[in-house]
Scaffold this active site. Sequence first.
Site, PDB file in Angstrom:
ATOM      1  N   PRO A   1      39.726  34.382  39.476  1.00 35.12           N
ATOM      2  CA  PRO A   1      40.271  33.735  38.256  1.00 35.12           C
ATOM      3  C   PRO A   1      41.493  34.032  38.080  1.00 35.12           C
ATOM      4  O   PRO A   1      41.881  35.325  37.751  1.00 35.12           O
ATOM      5  CB  PRO A   1      39.170  34.124  37.265  1.00 35.12           C
ATOM      6  CG  PRO A   1      37.935  34.556  38.214  1.00 35.12           C
ATOM      7  CD  PRO A   1      38.653  35.086  39.241  1.00 35.12           C
TER       8      PRO A   1
ATOM      9  N   GLY B   1      43.398  38.903  33.639  1.00 30.95           N
ATOM     10  CA  GLY B   1      43.627  40.461  33.772  1.00 30.95           C
ATOM     11  C   GLY B   1      42.943  41.221  34.937  1.00 30.95           C
ATOM     12  O   GLY B   1      42.588  42.273  35.240  1.00 30.95           O
ATOM     13  N   LEU B   2      42.543  40.136  35.998  1.00 28.07           N
ATOM     14  CA  LEU B   2      42.119  40.659  37.348  1.00 28.07           C
ATOM     15  C   LEU B   2      42.971  40.649  38.500  1.00 28.07           C
ATOM     16  O   LEU B   2      42.655  41.297  39.547  1.00 28.07           O
ATOM     17  CB  LEU B   2      40.693  39.767  37.817  1.00 28.07           C
ATOM     18  CG  LEU B   2      39.780  39.662  36.758  1.00 28.07           C
ATOM     19  CD1 LEU B   2      38.716  38.794  37.386  1.00 28.07           C
ATOM     20  CD2 LEU B   2      39.136  40.984  36.565  1.00 28.07           C
TER      21      LEU B   2
ATOM     22  N   SER C   1      47.763  37.236  40.157  1.00 33.97           N
ATOM     23  CA  SER C   1      49.185  37.151  40.766  1.00 33.97           C
ATOM     24  C   SER C   1      49.498  38.115  41.836  1.00 33.97           C
ATOM     25  O   SER C   1      50.476  38.027  42.967  1.00 33.97           O
ATOM     26  CB  SER C   1      50.073  37.016  39.528  1.00 33.97           C
ATOM     27  OG  SER C   1      50.358  38.315  38.892  1.00 33.97           O
TER      28      SER C   1
ATOM     29  N   ALA D   1      47.463  39.616  43.733  1.00 32.12           N
ATOM     30  CA  ALA D   1      46.838  39.358  44.989  1.00 32.12           C
ATOM     31  C   ALA D   1      47.276  38.306  45.748  1.00 32.12           C
ATOM     32  O   ALA D   1      47.442  38.430  47.081  1.00 32.12           O
ATOM     33  CB  ALA D   1      45.312  39.257  44.632  1.00 32.12           C
TER      34      ALA D   1
ATOM     35  N   ASP E   1      48.882  46.661  38.863  1.00 33.63           N
ATOM     36  CA  ASP E   1      48.335  45.539  39.611  1.00 33.63           C
ATOM     37  C   ASP E   1      48.419  45.567  41.028  1.00 33.63           C
ATOM     38  O   ASP E   1      47.490  45.328  42.063  1.00 33.63           O
ATOM     39  CB  ASP E   1      48.613  44.168  38.895  1.00 33.63           C
ATOM     40  CG  ASP E   1      47.784  44.018  37.610  1.00 33.63           C
ATOM     41  OD1 ASP E   1      47.144  44.878  37.313  1.00 33.63           O
ATOM     42  OD2 ASP E   1      47.776  42.701  37.234  1.00 33.63           O
TER      43      ASP E   1
END
Length: 319
Positions: free
Chosen positions: A104, A108-109, A112, A114, A155
């Site tokens: 999603p 916050g995962l 971008s 990834a 990230d």
Amino acid sequence: MQQPERWAEGSAHAKTILLGEHAVVYGRPAIAFPVTSLTLVAHARSTDGGLSLDTPYHHGAVAGDDSLSSPREERLAEAALRHTLDHLGRQHHGVDVTVTGRIPAARGLGSSAAVASAIASAVARLEGVWLSYEERFELVQFVERIAHGTPSGLDAHATMAEGPIIFERGTARPLPHKGVPPLVVADTGVAGHTAAAVAGVRARRERDASGVDARLDAIAALVEGALDELRSRDYVGLGERMNACHSILSELGVSSPELDALVSAARNAGALGAKLTGGGQGGCIIALAPRATDVPELVAALSAAGATGAWPLTDKEAA
């Protein structure tokens, strides 16, 4: 250099921050876990045509949304493709890239990061190049700067990491122990606003440096204490730290009614601790079940409370 292949692929996974968001922007430590059940795969293929990019992965905006990818993610994916080709000294033609999977966006995962990581790996392998970790990191950071302005680098590291990491002042290192607590990440279904949340904390700090710094130091202390609790598997203590961290983040203005509602739902369902994860002002929470056997019940409770997605972390994520 190896001969270029006709096709290649690269992948990356989501990440979640256990403790330390926002404080990490100011040089404090943060603990992050990979979420390998949420992945993206980029497929790159040599063609005789121009430059082609397709991103038919579901970005998880809200339940029932039939959009396949957001314009923002498409722009970031194109930036990743073009910058990787520049890095390789390759012309901007003769490559077709398709990105599939499900992370999603704006939750916050690390979506971008990834996207950029998967594309960089796939395109480089298509050209017969195996990127070093440092090269891949820098390619991802280029896209992260477009997405977030001044990213910490967390990230980029966490979406490439094979296990949980502790990140501080630009440096990531693996946690010194194996295993992962019975954690669940749940999506509010509302896009987070990382840039706005970070700017809000900065503005608060400009008005009240001592007050904000005291809260950031308190978050750092929670991170340091959590390292011992992760090592000893003191999940009651870890849950208390998660709850305390959410309270501090709320004081900093980065929570939201949707996040608070899911945090309350998790605690009411028996979670030892629950807090927002990531930039906040929307996005996801992370919750700690008492035992691994309690995870399905916690997932069900969060889904019943309105979460549009809920994903357990397993020992595989930290192996």
